[in-house]
Write an enzyme that holds these catalytic residues in place. Structure first.
Site, PDB file in Angstrom:
ATOM      1  N   SER A 122       0.858  -1.194   0.000  1.00 34.05           N
ATOM      2  CA  SER A 122       0.000   0.000   0.000  1.00 34.05           C
ATOM      3  C   SER A 122       0.891   1.240   0.000  1.00 34.05           C
ATOM      4  CB  SER A 122      -0.864   0.008   1.262  1.00 34.05           C
ATOM      5  OG  SER A 122      -1.634   1.195   1.313  1.00 34.05           O
ATOM      6  N   TYR A 164      -1.463  -0.983  10.552  1.00 27.56           N
ATOM      7  CA  TYR A 164      -1.678  -1.322   9.132  1.00 27.56           C
ATOM      8  C   TYR A 164      -0.448  -0.906   8.321  1.00 27.56           C
ATOM      9  CZ  TYR A 164      -3.815  -1.281   4.459  1.00 27.56           C
ATOM     10  OH  TYR A 164      -4.088  -1.506   3.130  1.00 27.56           O
TER      11      TYR A 164
HETATM   12  N1  LIG Z   1      -8.811  -0.543  -1.176  1.00 25.58           N
HETATM   13  C1  LIG Z   1      -7.777   0.238  -1.036  1.00 25.58           C
HETATM   14  O1  LIG Z   1      -7.888   1.478  -1.132  1.00 25.58           O
HETATM   15  C2  LIG Z   1      -6.392  -0.353  -0.801  1.00 25.58           C
HETATM   16  C3  LIG Z   1      -5.297   0.535  -0.856  1.00 25.58           C
HETATM   17  C4  LIG Z   1      -4.027   0.007  -0.665  1.00 25.58           C
HETATM   18  C5  LIG Z   1      -3.840  -1.342  -0.442  1.00 25.58           C
HETATM   19  N2  LIG Z   1      -4.924  -2.183  -0.383  1.00 25.58           N
HETATM   20  C6  LIG Z   1      -4.657  -3.605  -0.150  1.00 25.58           C
HETATM   21  O2  LIG Z   1      -5.229  -4.358  -1.193  1.00 25.58           O
HETATM   22  C7  LIG Z   1      -5.628  -5.632  -0.697  1.00 25.58           C
HETATM   23  C8  LIG Z   1      -7.093  -5.880  -1.022  1.00 25.58           C
HETATM   24  O3  LIG Z   1      -7.852  -4.835  -0.419  1.00 25.58           O
HETATM   25  P1  LIG Z   1      -9.392  -4.607  -0.736  1.00 25.58           P
HETATM   26  O4  LIG Z   1      -9.629  -3.155  -0.580  1.00 25.58           O
HETATM   27  O5  LIG Z   1      -9.788  -5.297  -1.974  1.00 25.58           O
HETATM   28  O6  LIG Z   1     -10.031  -5.348   0.541  1.00 25.58           O
HETATM   29  P2  LIG Z   1     -11.479  -6.016   0.736  1.00 25.58           P
HETATM   30  O7  LIG Z   1     -11.739  -6.038   2.200  1.00 25.58           O
HETATM   31  O8  LIG Z   1     -12.450  -5.330  -0.138  1.00 25.58           O
HETATM   32  O9  LIG Z   1     -11.215  -7.514   0.244  1.00 25.58           O
HETATM   33  C9  LIG Z   1     -10.265  -8.306   0.919  1.00 25.58           C
HETATM   34  C10 LIG Z   1     -10.502  -9.761   0.617  1.00 25.58           C
HETATM   35  O10 LIG Z   1      -9.515 -10.500   1.363  1.00 25.58           O
HETATM   36  C11 LIG Z   1     -10.170 -11.574   2.015  1.00 25.58           C
HETATM   37  N3  LIG Z   1      -9.430 -11.963   3.208  1.00 25.58           N
HETATM   38  C12 LIG Z   1      -9.282 -11.272   4.368  1.00 25.58           C
HETATM   39  N4  LIG Z   1      -8.605 -12.006   5.261  1.00 25.58           N
HETATM   40  C13 LIG Z   1      -8.295 -13.180   4.653  1.00 25.58           C
HETATM   41  C14 LIG Z   1      -7.622 -14.346   5.059  1.00 25.58           C
HETATM   42  N5  LIG Z   1      -7.146 -14.471   6.304  1.00 25.58           N
HETATM   43  N6  LIG Z   1      -7.472 -15.347   4.172  1.00 25.58           N
HETATM   44  C15 LIG Z   1      -7.992 -15.252   2.928  1.00 25.58           C
HETATM   45  N7  LIG Z   1      -8.683 -14.200   2.498  1.00 25.58           N
HETATM   46  C16 LIG Z   1      -8.825 -13.156   3.347  1.00 25.58           C
HETATM   47  C17 LIG Z   1     -11.570 -11.058   2.337  1.00 25.58           C
HETATM   48  O11 LIG Z   1     -12.481 -12.144   2.569  1.00 25.58           O
HETATM   49  C18 LIG Z   1     -11.879 -10.271   1.079  1.00 25.58           C
HETATM   50  O12 LIG Z   1     -12.445 -11.083   0.087  1.00 25.58           O
HETATM   51  C19 LIG Z   1      -5.336  -5.626   0.804  1.00 25.58           C
HETATM   52  O13 LIG Z   1      -4.086  -6.247   1.041  1.00 25.58           O
HETATM   53  C20 LIG Z   1      -5.272  -4.149   1.128  1.00 25.58           C
HETATM   54  O14 LIG Z   1      -4.471  -3.883   2.250  1.00 25.58           O
HETATM   55  C21 LIG Z   1      -6.201  -1.708  -0.552  1.00 25.58           C
END
Ligand SMILES: NC(=O)c1ccc[n+]([C@@H]2O[C@H](COP(=O)([O-])OP(=O)(O)OC[C@H]3O[C@@H](n4cnc5c(N)ncnc54)[C@H](O)[C@@H]3O)[C@@H](O)[C@H]2O)c1
Length: 273
Positions: free
Chosen positions: A141, A155
């Site tokens: 991130s 985080y």
């Molecule tokens: N959305 C953003 O703005 C953003 C920005 C930077 C980084 N990220 C990173 O991108 C990645 C995805 O984020 P997102 O926004 O799509 O999140 P989200 O919460 O929308 O989706 C996350 C998915 O991961 C799954 N998950 C969580 N814990 C798990 C586990 N222990 N085992 C297997 N699956 C698991 C959840 O069930 C879900 O389907 C994350 O690593 C997040 O930190 C997101």
């Protein structure tokens, strides 16, 4: 001909959000994609992608459970002979001032966001080494690596750890034809993001998004397929000489030195256009 034809990929956390976007993009470019998630919604997502004509399979897998991760990896190698691409995307977004976070919040964040990445990598690395080929892409991130805000210390620590892991592993496995890179997404429209704005702001979510848009040079938050396309590039031969580094995909949101001033009406003397 797709740039990922014949490749076998596994994406963690692929039921929703960025993981779904990544799985869809890899499949669009020709890879056979295993969508894995701890949530059984992953099967509905897989069916949705199948209906688009993509070559996809769904698996229940919690990245914190090393035995489960190992057994799913073995099933994939048994069924498809190899694992070429691992995308460590599963993550949770814990927000809270450091003194208010519970022991459980902290352990869970590090277990999923850091240990989960290590578990999945350990489970596939032998197969990649044996094939002298592999592409590992870790979703970090901008938070904790390039920028941050109050409430994101744990985080941010978890996402910074992913960078250290990616660089160190890249050095270790390069001689086996394996590349390891990270992506640093900015603000991306996903359930995690939407949940975050509901719990962190009193303003209506649409107003929060509008304010965020204003502070981003490209004037909008990102989409999951925009992350998916960069993952597909790092998973393809187009990126064969890139390892141990990261690509920021944030619409320029981390660029401005004076974002606060600009939001309040601009810097004196620049004029309007
Ligand atoms: N959305 C953003 O703005 C953003 C920005 C930077 C980084 N990220 C990173 O991108 C990645 C995805 O984020 P997102 O926004 O799509 O999140 P989200 O919460 O929308 O989706 C996350 C998915 O991961 C799954 N998950 C969580 N814990 C798990 C586990 N222990 N085992 C297997 N699956 C698991 C959840 O069930 C879900 O389907 C994350 O690593 C997040 O930190 C997101």
């Amino acid at each position: 001909m797709g740039k990922l034809d014949g490749r076998v990929a596994i994406v963690t956390g692929a039921a929703i959000g960025i993981g779904e976007g990544i799985a869809s993009s890899l499949a669009k470019h020709g890879a056979k994609v295993v969508l894995s998630d701890r949530n059984k919604e992953v099967f509905e997502t897989t069916r949705r992608l199948e209906r688009k004509g993509y070559n996809v399979v769904g698996k229940l897998m919690d990245v914190t459970n090393f035995d489960q991760v190992t057994s799913v990896s073995k099933e994939i190698v048994h069924d498809f002979c190899r694992i070429d691409i691992l995308v460590n995307n599963a993550g949770i977004g814990t927000v809270g001032l450091i003194e208010r976070l519970t022991e459980e919040d902290i352990t869970k964040t590090l277990e999923v966001n850091v240990k989960g990445v290590i578990n999945c990598t350990r489970a596939v690395i032998q197969n990649m080494k044996a094939n002298l080929y592999g592409k590992i892409i870790n979703i970090s991130s901008v938070t904790g690596v390039l920028v941050s805000d109050p409430g994101f210390s744990v985080y941010g620590a978890s996402k910074g750890a992913i960078m250290g892991f990616s660089k160190s592993l890249a050095v270790e496995v390069g001689k086996y034809g394996i590349t390891v890179n990270a992506i640093l997404p900015g603000v991306i429209d996903t359930p995690m993001f939407n949940q975050g704005i509901k719990t962190s702001f009193s303003k209506p979510p649409l107003d929060v998004v509008k304010s965020l848009d204003k502070g981003i040079p490209l004037n909008r938050i990102g989409t999951t397929d925009e992350i998916g396309e960069v993952v597909s590039f790092l998973a393809s031969e187009e990126s064969r000489y890139i390892t141990g580094t990261s690509i920021t995909v944030d619409g320029g949101s981390t660029l401005s030195e004076c974002a606060g001033l600009l939001l309040e009406g601009g810097l004196a003397g620049l004029g309007k256009n």
